[in-house]
Write an enzyme that holds these catalytic residues in place. Sequence first.
Site, short mmCIF file in Angstrom:
data_model
loop_
_atom_site.label_atom_id
_atom_site.label_comp_id
_atom_site.label_asym_id
_atom_site.label_seq_id
_atom_site.Cartn_x
_atom_site.Cartn_y
_atom_site.Cartn_z
CG HIS A 92 3.25 10.71 -71.28
ND1 HIS A 92 4.38 11.24 -71.87
CD2 HIS A 92 3.68 9.83 -70.35
CE1 HIS A 92 5.46 10.73 -71.31
NE2 HIS A 92 5.07 9.87 -70.38
FE1 FES Z 1 4.21 13.04 -72.94
FE2 FES Z 1 3.98 13.57 -75.54
S1 FES Z 1 2.43 13.24 -74.13
S2 FES Z 1 5.80 13.30 -74.37
#
Ligand code: FES
Length: 200
Positions: A164
């Site tokens: 993410h």
């Molecule tokens: Fe979501 Fe690393 S940014 S698990």
Amino acid sequence: MASDVPLMSASMKEPSNIDRRYFLIQSTAAVGTVGAGFAVWPFLSYWSPSEKAKAMGAAVKIDLSKLQPGEMLTPVVAWRGKPVFIIRRTEAMLNSIKETSLTLADPNSENPEMQPDFAVNPWRSSNPEYAVLLGLCTHLGCSPKLVSVGNFEDASGGFFCPCHGSKFDLAGRVVAGVPAPTNMEVPPYRFESDTVIVIG
Ligand code: FES
């Protein structure tokens, strides 16, 4: 010997859902690098207790004598079922930590759950040369990728989580505004000699 290693700090958090989730999503956990500085990682030996003992939390002793400046130890060591990143930081890497222009969420490591007391310093380590971090993103537990100096924001090195988009510097300090809420966790460890480290 188990009696020779320190107990896990009482301040360290117990395994969390995030930690356990690591196993469910470790298909993303291949540790990669960008940049020639990390192009070659040598196979380095380490010795440790049985798999069963490790799973129960036994300390792991690791030989770092062949780890060269700028390299991360491979294969990645596991402690309590979690990956541990050990990086021998170069002068450039240390400068990128010291002179970072990144906006960090917890630059002074004020969250006591994320490191032992000995790692409350700019390097988040007992020896600035060596970074020792649990290789888990503090968002949902993916394994971040090491990115070399010159290939990260503001030319500093760091870790990038592909799940993410969370980012951490080379001390595992989280960049403000990303999904990960805290710095990467520093496990309890000690150096038994200049090149032998005991984790746990
Ligand atoms: Fe979501 Fe690393 S940014 S698990």
